[in-house]
Design a protein around this motif. Structure first.
Motif, PDB file in Angstrom:
ATOM      1  N   TYR A 119       8.634   7.346  -9.710  1.00 48.72           N
ATOM      2  CA  TYR A 119       8.183   7.550 -11.025  1.00 48.72           C
ATOM      3  C   TYR A 119       6.684   6.798 -10.963  1.00 48.72           C
ATOM      4  O   TYR A 119       6.438   5.845 -10.351  1.00 48.72           O
ATOM      5  N   TRP A 120       5.590   7.529 -11.559  1.00 52.83           N
ATOM      6  CA  TRP A 120       4.359   7.447 -11.333  1.00 52.83           C
ATOM      7  C   TRP A 120       4.094   5.992 -12.533  1.00 52.83           C
ATOM      8  O   TRP A 120       4.858   6.149 -13.869  1.00 52.83           O
ATOM      9  N   ILE A 121       3.395   5.042 -12.276  1.00 55.34           N
ATOM     10  CA  ILE A 121       3.085   3.958 -13.296  1.00 55.34           C
ATOM     11  C   ILE A 121       1.613   3.791 -13.506  1.00 55.34           C
ATOM     12  O   ILE A 121       0.726   4.225 -12.843  1.00 55.34           O
TER      13      ILE A 121
ATOM     14  N   PHE B 107       7.221   3.290  -6.822  1.00 55.40           N
ATOM     15  CA  PHE B 107       6.541   3.364  -8.111  1.00 55.40           C
ATOM     16  C   PHE B 107       4.962   3.419  -7.862  1.00 55.40           C
ATOM     17  O   PHE B 107       4.540   2.255  -7.742  1.00 55.40           O
ATOM     18  N   PRO B 108       4.573   4.372  -7.606  1.00 57.62           N
ATOM     19  CA  PRO B 108       2.767   4.353  -7.239  1.00 57.62           C
ATOM     20  C   PRO B 108       1.816   4.248  -8.555  1.00 57.62           C
ATOM     21  O   PRO B 108       2.371   4.792  -9.737  1.00 57.62           O
ATOM     22  N   PHE B 109       1.175   3.609  -8.302  1.00 54.30           N
ATOM     23  CA  PHE B 109       0.117   3.269  -9.327  1.00 54.30           C
ATOM     24  C   PHE B 109      -0.687   4.523  -9.771  1.00 54.30           C
ATOM     25  O   PHE B 109      -1.270   5.175  -8.690  1.00 54.30           O
TER      26      PHE B 109
ATOM     27  N   LYS C  90       0.810  -1.214  -0.139  1.00 57.70           N
ATOM     28  CA  LYS C  90      -0.125   0.070   0.100  1.00 57.70           C
ATOM     29  C   LYS C  90       0.985   1.288  -0.080  1.00 57.70           C
ATOM     30  O   LYS C  90       1.819   1.207   0.729  1.00 57.70           O
ATOM     31  N   LEU C  91       0.387   2.097  -0.662  1.00 57.99           N
ATOM     32  CA  LEU C  91       1.440   3.584  -0.779  1.00 57.99           C
ATOM     33  C   LEU C  91       1.251   4.190   0.659  1.00 57.99           C
ATOM     34  O   LEU C  91       2.519   4.730   1.114  1.00 57.99           O
ATOM     35  N   THR C  92       0.595   3.727   1.453  1.00 54.18           N
ATOM     36  CA  THR C  92       0.515   4.545   2.905  1.00 54.18           C
ATOM     37  C   THR C  92       1.675   3.818   3.831  1.00 54.18           C
ATOM     38  O   THR C  92       2.112   4.197   4.849  1.00 54.18           O
TER      39      THR C  92
END
Length: 196
Positions: free
Chosen positions: A194-196, A154-156, A131-133
């Motif tokens: 980097y966003w993915i 790499f956050p979605f 989880k990003l958190t």
């Protein structure tokens, strides 16, 4: 790991499941684009250990992308080498220097620390789907990130589906996820995003 540390690790990484009932063995599979999205921006090593492979969703995505994958799982889910407790493994499988997995949420910190310890001797790569958190928490910072900062996050851009017991009849893209990557061959002053 002592029982008190196990309870601590659970307390800082556990979360409330989507439907309010936690799956007993933390069996939550991922959407079909988890690996391809990562490899659009980052090249994983050829040989990979998927150390919590569940029913093989991530392993199969890796194989489709041309990787050789050694898949292990603690529970009997019909895929890979079963009955293997990753947290008790003392060394990496021969000729493999990369660990990629969606770890059980209740043991995510333990999985990260153990994976990093295992690959440290090989200057390898660890990629954890979390989880990003997971970025939050003073305790996680003190016990993981301060000494072992990620190389990349790499956050979605779009929410990644996560399926309890691999039940794909419901759209469960409700939580933000990211790949957390530690690459021992890269020296960064701070993690790159980097966003993915």
């Amino acid at each position: 790991m002592s029982e008190s540390k196990r309870k601590y690790a659970h307390s800082i990484v556990g979360h409330s499941p989507i439907d309010g009932i936690r799956q007993n063995e933390d069996f939550y599979t991922t959407g079909d684009n988890a690996i391809s999205s990562l490899e659009d921006v980052y090249t994983l090593p050829q040989k990979i250990w998927e150390c919590a492979c569940g029913n093989g969703r991530l392993s199969e995505q890796l194989i489709e992308n041309g990787h050789q994958v050694y898949s292990t799982e603690l529970f009997k889910r019909g895929y890979g080498k079963q009955g293997v407790d990753f947290l008790k493994q003392k060394k990496m499988p021969k000729s493999i220097d990369c660990i990629v997995t969606n770890p059980p949420y209740s043991q995510a910190v333990e999985f990260c620390l153990h994976a990093l310890d295992l690959v440290s001797k090989k200057k390898g790569v660890v990629a954890m789907l979390l989880k990003l958190t997971f970025l939050e928490s003073q305790n996680r910072f003190n016990n993981l990130f301060a000494d072992k900062p990620m190389t990349y996050v790499f956050p979605f851009v779009s929410r990644l589906s996560c399926y309890k017991n691999d039940d794909r009849s419901k759209n469960n893209a409700l939580m933000p996820f990211a790949w957390f990557v530690w690459d021992n061959s890269v020296k960064n002053d701070a993690p790159e995003i980097y966003w993915i």
